[in-house]
Design a protein around this motif. Structure first.
Motif, PDB file in Angstrom:
ATOM      1  N   ARG A  28      75.493  50.368   8.613  1.00 15.43           N
ATOM      2  CA  ARG A  28      76.224  51.536   8.915  1.00 15.43           C
ATOM      3  C   ARG A  28      77.174  51.760   9.855  1.00 15.43           C
ATOM      4  NH1 ARG A  28      72.553  56.516   8.997  1.00 15.43           N
ATOM      5  NH2 ARG A  28      74.261  57.541   8.795  1.00 15.43           N
ATOM      6  N   ARG A  29      76.924  50.675  10.846  1.00 12.96           N
ATOM      7  CA  ARG A  29      77.804  50.511  12.207  1.00 12.96           C
ATOM      8  C   ARG A  29      77.610  51.654  13.151  1.00 12.96           C
ATOM      9  NH1 ARG A  29      83.768  48.602  11.160  1.00 12.96           N
ATOM     10  NH2 ARG A  29      83.488  48.083  13.464  1.00 12.96           N
ATOM     11  N   LYS A  30      76.304  51.956  13.211  1.00 15.02           N
ATOM     12  CA  LYS A  30      75.749  53.226  13.998  1.00 15.02           C
ATOM     13  C   LYS A  30      74.614  52.715  14.831  1.00 15.02           C
ATOM     14  CE  LYS A  30      77.323  57.190  11.373  1.00 15.02           C
ATOM     15  NZ  LYS A  30      76.747  58.448  10.847  1.00 15.02           N
ATOM     16  N   TRP A  31      74.386  53.301  15.814  1.00 14.88           N
ATOM     17  CA  TRP A  31      73.385  53.285  16.706  1.00 14.88           C
ATOM     18  C   TRP A  31      72.272  54.279  16.336  1.00 14.88           C
ATOM     19  CZ3 TRP A  31      78.236  52.695  19.008  1.00 14.88           C
ATOM     20  CH2 TRP A  31      78.787  51.355  19.315  1.00 14.88           C
ATOM     21  N   LYS A  32      70.840  53.954  16.774  1.00 19.99           N
ATOM     22  CA  LYS A  32      70.011  55.041  16.779  1.00 19.99           C
ATOM     23  C   LYS A  32      69.113  54.788  17.879  1.00 19.99           C
ATOM     24  CE  LYS A  32      65.675  56.015  14.229  1.00 19.99           C
ATOM     25  NZ  LYS A  32      64.766  55.480  13.018  1.00 19.99           N
ATOM     26  N   CYS A  33      68.879  56.065  18.374  1.00 22.62           N
ATOM     27  CA  CYS A  33      68.269  55.977  19.747  1.00 22.62           C
ATOM     28  C   CYS A  33      66.688  55.960  19.561  1.00 22.62           C
ATOM     29  CB  CYS A  33      68.399  57.653  20.276  1.00 22.62           C
ATOM     30  SG  CYS A  33      67.517  57.705  21.926  1.00 22.62           S
ATOM     31  N   ALA A  34      66.113  55.160  20.347  1.00 23.96           N
ATOM     32  CA  ALA A  34      64.722  54.654  20.200  1.00 23.96           C
ATOM     33  C   ALA A  34      63.811  55.605  20.747  1.00 23.96           C
ATOM     34  CB  ALA A  34      64.607  53.251  20.868  1.00 23.96           C
ATOM     35  N   ASN A  35      64.505  56.623  21.487  1.00 28.33           N
ATOM     36  CA  ASN A  35      63.585  57.602  22.166  1.00 28.33           C
ATOM     37  C   ASN A  35      62.898  58.572  20.922  1.00 28.33           C
ATOM     38  OD1 ASN A  35      62.434  59.752  23.355  1.00 28.33           O
ATOM     39  ND2 ASN A  35      64.150  60.313  24.820  1.00 28.33           N
ATOM     40  N   LYS A  36      61.701  58.481  20.704  1.00 30.56           N
ATOM     41  CA  LYS A  36      61.075  59.243  19.731  1.00 30.56           C
ATOM     42  C   LYS A  36      61.049  60.798  19.425  1.00 30.56           C
ATOM     43  CE  LYS A  36      57.204  56.023  19.297  1.00 30.56           C
ATOM     44  NZ  LYS A  36      55.556  55.817  19.075  1.00 30.56           N
ATOM     45  N   GLY A  37      61.796  61.306  20.810  1.00 29.77           N
ATOM     46  CA  GLY A  37      61.903  62.808  20.805  1.00 29.77           C
ATOM     47  C   GLY A  37      63.310  62.979  20.574  1.00 29.77           C
ATOM     48  N   CYS A  38      64.269  62.098  20.054  1.00 32.08           N
ATOM     49  CA  CYS A  38      65.721  62.011  20.057  1.00 32.08           C
ATOM     50  C   CYS A  38      65.856  61.606  18.527  1.00 32.08           C
ATOM     51  CB  CYS A  38      66.318  61.523  21.097  1.00 32.08           C
ATOM     52  SG  CYS A  38      68.225  61.460  20.896  1.00 32.08           S
ATOM     53  N   GLN A  39      65.988  60.092  18.598  1.00 30.96           N
ATOM     54  CA  GLN A  39      66.205  59.516  17.198  1.00 30.96           C
ATOM     55  C   GLN A  39      67.677  59.776  16.680  1.00 30.96           C
ATOM     56  OE1 GLN A  39      62.774  59.585  14.842  1.00 30.96           O
ATOM     57  NE2 GLN A  39      61.603  58.114  15.643  1.00 30.96           N
ATOM     58  N   ARG A  40      68.614  59.999  17.614  1.00 27.82           N
ATOM     59  CA  ARG A  40      69.726  60.461  17.216  1.00 27.82           C
ATOM     60  C   ARG A  40      70.524  59.222  16.701  1.00 27.82           C
ATOM     61  NH1 ARG A  40      74.623  61.115  20.673  1.00 27.82           N
ATOM     62  NH2 ARG A  40      76.099  62.669  19.874  1.00 27.82           N
ATOM     63  N   HIS A  41      71.396  59.392  15.466  1.00 34.85           N
ATOM     64  CA  HIS A  41      72.103  58.709  14.959  1.00 34.85           C
ATOM     65  C   HIS A  41      73.800  58.758  15.739  1.00 34.85           C
ATOM     66  CE1 HIS A  41      69.508  56.796  11.739  1.00 34.85           C
ATOM     67  NE2 HIS A  41      68.839  57.536  12.236  1.00 34.85           N
ATOM     68  N   PHE A  42      74.308  57.835  16.152  1.00 34.26           N
ATOM     69  CA  PHE A  42      75.659  58.107  16.451  1.00 34.26           C
ATOM     70  C   PHE A  42      76.682  56.710  16.579  1.00 34.26           C
ATOM     71  CE2 PHE A  42      73.324  56.768  20.182  1.00 34.26           C
ATOM     72  CZ  PHE A  42      74.232  55.741  21.041  1.00 34.26           C
ATOM     73  N   SER A  43      77.866  57.025  16.565  1.00 38.58           N
ATOM     74  CA  SER A  43      78.789  55.977  16.519  1.00 38.58           C
ATOM     75  C   SER A  43      79.812  56.315  17.533  1.00 38.58           C
ATOM     76  CB  SER A  43      79.679  55.812  15.182  1.00 38.58           C
ATOM     77  OG  SER A  43      80.431  56.748  14.931  1.00 38.58           O
ATOM     78  N   PRO A  44      80.862  55.394  17.917  1.00 36.85           N
ATOM     79  CA  PRO A  44      81.900  55.602  19.077  1.00 36.85           C
ATOM     80  C   PRO A  44      82.897  56.840  18.634  1.00 36.85           C
ATOM     81  CG  PRO A  44      81.933  53.308  18.554  1.00 36.85           C
ATOM     82  CD  PRO A  44      81.037  53.965  17.474  1.00 36.85           C
ATOM     83  N   THR A  45      82.587  57.274  17.272  1.00 33.61           N
ATOM     84  CA  THR A  45      83.673  58.511  16.890  1.00 33.61           C
ATOM     85  C   THR A  45      82.950  59.935  16.796  1.00 33.61           C
ATOM     86  OG1 THR A  45      83.542  57.960  14.681  1.00 33.61           O
ATOM     87  CG2 THR A  45      85.623  57.011  16.053  1.00 33.61           C
ATOM     88  N   THR A  46      81.452  59.617  17.164  1.00 33.05           N
ATOM     89  CA  THR A  46      80.574  60.836  16.835  1.00 33.05           C
ATOM     90  C   THR A  46      81.115  61.855  18.196  1.00 33.05           C
ATOM     91  OG1 THR A  46      78.851  59.559  16.201  1.00 33.05           O
ATOM     92  CG2 THR A  46      78.116  61.734  17.042  1.00 33.05           C
ATOM     93  N   ASP A  47      81.178  63.092  17.700  1.00 33.66           N
ATOM     94  CA  ASP A  47      81.320  64.246  18.839  1.00 33.66           C
ATOM     95  C   ASP A  47      82.760  64.007  19.209  1.00 33.66           C
ATOM     96  OD1 ASP A  47      78.994  65.571  18.224  1.00 33.66           O
ATOM     97  OD2 ASP A  47      78.009  64.540  19.863  1.00 33.66           O
ATOM     98  N   THR A  48      83.732  63.396  18.398  1.00 36.11           N
ATOM     99  CA  THR A  48      85.025  63.224  18.730  1.00 36.11           C
ATOM    100  C   THR A  48      85.990  63.874  17.704  1.00 36.11           C
ATOM    101  OG1 THR A  48      85.774  61.175  17.988  1.00 36.11           O
ATOM    102  CG2 THR A  48      84.563  61.184  19.993  1.00 36.11           C
ATOM    103  N   PRO A  49      87.392  63.995  17.865  1.00 37.13           N
ATOM    104  CA  PRO A  49      88.311  64.540  16.785  1.00 37.13           C
ATOM    105  C   PRO A  49      88.165  63.698  15.579  1.00 37.13           C
ATOM    106  CG  PRO A  49      89.406  64.814  18.925  1.00 37.13           C
ATOM    107  CD  PRO A  49      88.181  64.124  19.192  1.00 37.13           C
TER     108      PRO A  49
END
Length: 291
Positions: A28-49
């Motif tokens: 998926r060319r994304k990262w996943k946060c390893a923090n169990k309380g977060c586990q957010r998926h994001f890429s360089p364009t997440t939360d950008t225009p």
């Protein structure tokens, strides 16, 4: 990555919990946060225009570069040909850039010597050949598309453009221009009210273009570029999108002395700093936000 995570040396991190312990999902060319309380998926364009993008990173960066190098504006039809994408894709992509440029243009107050002037643009009506057949293009029947644009511009600095009458511009001036600045304007009676707050220089355009230090040549330079963009590049400015083009030309005037690389660098950082565009995300799916 270098643009988005510039504050961390180009290394990705979770902006929600500031964790750098990540998993990379290659499919998926994304990262996943390893923090169990977060586990957010994001890429360089997440939360950008460019969130929820389908274009490649390369095409997005090329679009920013092409936008930066044009002196009078880049039409969507030309960008669609250069990137080999559909017109709708190019249209939304350019307006996402214009949206962030407009936010940046109105972020700071003006100071020093500030010129104010107004002019009519949009809904261009070609004048008739004979003088007797010509019409007043500011008349009511033509004014729905043709709007008054007011520019407030520092000499050698930033500028801010508004779609409003010169009377409204005079009322806005104290919110836009810092106290102690010098204002230069023509003899429009609306600017008389500014004399109580600023030192105002006036020039009578019926008699001369400049009177010593009193001139609005910096403001007229903006209108010259706006006219060329309207007649030669875009051919017309639609009503609800007019302010986006007005702000774009303001930015182009402010950065006209910069190199293409400097403008690209500033735009690229700007586009990774802005949040998700609520107006343009899902535009063609009829999820338009209120203007």
């Amino acid at each position: 990555m270098a643009l988005r995570f510039v504050h961390n040396g180009g290394k990705p991190f979770c902006e929600r919990c500031n964790s750098q312990d990540l998993y990379f999902i290659s499919t998926r060319r994304k990262w996943k946060c390893a923090n169990k309380g977060c586990q957010r998926h994001f890429s360089p364009t997440t939360d950008t225009p460019f969130a929820s993008r389908k274009l490649s990173y390369r095409d997005i960066l090329i679009a920013i570069a092409l936008f930066a190098k044009e002196p009078k504006g880049l039409p969507a039809i030309r960008l669609s040909h250069q990137l080999e994408v559909g017109y709708k894709t190019a249209f939304v992509l350019l307006h996402k850039i214009r949206e962030q440029v407009g936010i940046e243009q109105h972020r700071h107050k003006l100071r020093g010597i500030v010129e104010i002037d107004g002019g009519y643009n949009g809904g261009y009506v070609r004048p008739f050949n004979n003088q007797g057949d010509r019409i007043d293009r500011r008349a009511t029947r033509y004014s729905e598309k043709r709007k008054c644009v007011c520019i407030m511009r520092e000499r050698g600095g930033r500028s801010r453009a508004f779609i409003c009458s010169e009377t409204e511009a005079a009322r806005l001036a104290p919110e836009v221009i810092e106290p102690g600045s010098i204002i230069v304007s023509d003899y429009h009676p609306a600017y008389n009210r500014l004399r109580s707050q600023y030192h105002v220089l006036r020039v009578n355009h019926d008699k001369q273009f400049a009177d010593g230090n009193a001139s609005t040549n910096w403001a007229e330079s903006y209108f010259a570029r706006l006219d060329r963009a309207e007649k030669g590049i875009f051919h017309r400015f639609a009503g609800e999108y007019f302010s986006a083009y007005v702000n774009e030309i303001s930015w182009r005037e402010d950065t006209r002395r910069q190199s293409d690389l400097q403008k690209f660098d500033a735009l690229a950082h700007l586009m990774t700093r802005g949040g998700v565009s609520r107006r343009w995300k899902g535009y063609w799916q009829r999820r338009k936000a209120a203007a």
